[in-house]
Write a protein that holds these residues in place. Structure first.
Motif, PDB file in Angstrom:
ATOM      1  N   MET A   1       0.850  -1.176   0.000  1.00  0.00           N
ATOM      2  CA  MET A   1       0.000   0.000   0.000  1.00  0.00           C
ATOM      3  C   MET A   1       0.899   1.243   0.000  1.00  0.00           C
ATOM      4  O   MET A   1       1.797   1.362   0.813  1.00  0.00           O
ATOM      5  N   VAL A   2       0.633   2.150  -0.935  1.00  0.00           N
ATOM      6  CA  VAL A   2       1.384   3.395  -1.020  1.00  0.00           C
ATOM      7  C   VAL A   2       0.449   4.536  -0.646  1.00  0.00           C
ATOM      8  O   VAL A   2      -0.553   4.764  -1.297  1.00  0.00           O
ATOM      9  N   ASN A   3       0.762   5.223   0.450  1.00  0.00           N
ATOM     10  CA  ASN A   3      -0.045   6.351   0.895  1.00  0.00           C
ATOM     11  C   ASN A   3       0.455   7.647   0.294  1.00  0.00           C
ATOM     12  O   ASN A   3       1.644   7.789   0.010  1.00  0.00           O
ATOM     13  N   VAL A   4      -0.456   8.602   0.119  1.00  0.00           N
ATOM     14  CA  VAL A   4      -0.090   9.943  -0.318  1.00  0.00           C
ATOM     15  C   VAL A   4       0.680  10.601   0.816  1.00  0.00           C
ATOM     16  O   VAL A   4       0.192  10.666   1.943  1.00  0.00           O
ATOM     17  N   SER A   5       1.906  11.072   0.534  1.00  0.00           N
ATOM     18  CA  SER A   5       2.727  11.630   1.605  1.00  0.00           C
ATOM     19  C   SER A   5       3.319  12.998   1.282  1.00  0.00           C
ATOM     20  O   SER A   5       3.816  13.664   2.181  1.00  0.00           O
ATOM     21  N   SER A   6       3.295  13.416   0.000  1.00  0.00           N
ATOM     22  CA  SER A   6       3.862  14.720  -0.317  1.00  0.00           C
ATOM     23  C   SER A   6       3.258  15.294  -1.592  1.00  0.00           C
ATOM     24  O   SER A   6       2.824  14.549  -2.470  1.00  0.00           O
ATOM     25  N   GLU A   7       3.245  16.632  -1.657  1.00  0.00           N
ATOM     26  CA  GLU A   7       2.763  17.304  -2.859  1.00  0.00           C
ATOM     27  C   GLU A   7       3.668  16.962  -4.032  1.00  0.00           C
ATOM     28  O   GLU A   7       4.867  16.760  -3.865  1.00  0.00           O
ATOM     29  N   GLY A   8       3.089  16.867  -5.209  1.00  0.00           N
ATOM     30  CA  GLY A   8       3.861  16.591  -6.414  1.00  0.00           C
ATOM     31  C   GLY A   8       3.959  15.124  -6.774  1.00  0.00           C
ATOM     32  O   GLY A   8       4.436  14.797  -7.864  1.00  0.00           O
ATOM     33  N   GLN A   9       3.530  14.221  -5.885  1.00  0.00           N
ATOM     34  CA  GLN A   9       3.552  12.811  -6.226  1.00  0.00           C
ATOM     35  C   GLN A   9       2.614  12.553  -7.408  1.00  0.00           C
ATOM     36  O   GLN A   9       1.583  13.208  -7.537  1.00  0.00           O
ATOM     37  N   VAL A  10       2.978  11.623  -8.269  1.00  0.00           N
ATOM     38  CA  VAL A  10       2.170  11.264  -9.429  1.00  0.00           C
ATOM     39  C   VAL A  10       1.779   9.802  -9.308  1.00  0.00           C
ATOM     40  O   VAL A  10       2.640   8.932  -9.133  1.00  0.00           O
ATOM     41  N   PHE A  11       0.479   9.540  -9.389  1.00  0.00           N
ATOM     42  CA  PHE A  11      -0.059   8.184  -9.313  1.00  0.00           C
ATOM     43  C   PHE A  11      -0.764   7.846 -10.616  1.00  0.00           C
ATOM     44  O   PHE A  11      -1.391   8.720 -11.218  1.00  0.00           O
ATOM     45  N   GLU A  12      -0.680   6.574 -11.046  1.00  0.00           N
ATOM     46  CA  GLU A  12      -1.342   6.133 -12.270  1.00  0.00           C
ATOM     47  C   GLU A  12      -2.147   4.868 -11.990  1.00  0.00           C
ATOM     48  O   GLU A  12      -1.710   3.984 -11.252  1.00  0.00           O
ATOM     49  N   CYS A  13      -3.324   4.791 -12.609  1.00  0.00           N
ATOM     50  CA  CYS A  13      -4.157   3.593 -12.534  1.00  0.00           C
ATOM     51  C   CYS A  13      -3.660   2.599 -13.572  1.00  0.00           C
ATOM     52  O   CYS A  13      -3.574   2.930 -14.759  1.00  0.00           O
ATOM     53  N   SER A  14      -3.338   1.391 -13.139  1.00  0.00           N
ATOM     54  CA  SER A  14      -2.822   0.382 -14.069  1.00  0.00           C
ATOM     55  C   SER A  14      -3.927  -0.230 -14.915  1.00  0.00           C
ATOM     56  O   SER A  14      -3.643  -0.936 -15.884  1.00  0.00           O
ATOM     57  N   ILE A  15      -5.196   0.056 -14.601  1.00  0.00           N
ATOM     58  CA  ILE A  15      -6.312  -0.503 -15.359  1.00  0.00           C
ATOM     59  C   ILE A  15      -6.754   0.440 -16.478  1.00  0.00           C
ATOM     60  O   ILE A  15      -6.795   0.066 -17.647  1.00  0.00           O
ATOM     61  N   CYS A  16      -7.085   1.706 -16.125  1.00  0.00           N
ATOM     62  CA  CYS A  16      -7.638   2.622 -17.137  1.00  0.00           C
ATOM     63  C   CYS A  16      -6.655   3.699 -17.579  1.00  0.00           C
ATOM     64  O   CYS A  16      -6.899   4.388 -18.563  1.00  0.00           O
TER      65      CYS A  16
END
Length: 42
Positions: A1-16
């Protein structure tokens, strides 16, 4: 599990392919399509 911890982080959905950039940290985990999003950078 990766929690949001700082501004500027980029997350991507591996499905859509949705991409989210964190502008304000609220904690927790980002979920898309019922699955946790993957941290790409930050």
């Amino acid at each position: 599990m990766v929690n949001v911890s700082s501004e500027g982080q980029v997350f991507e959905c591996s499905i859509c392919g949705n991409v989210v950039t964190v502008n304000e940290v609220g904690g927790g985990e980002l979920i898309c399509c019922g699955e946790p999003m993957t941290l790409q950078s930050g």
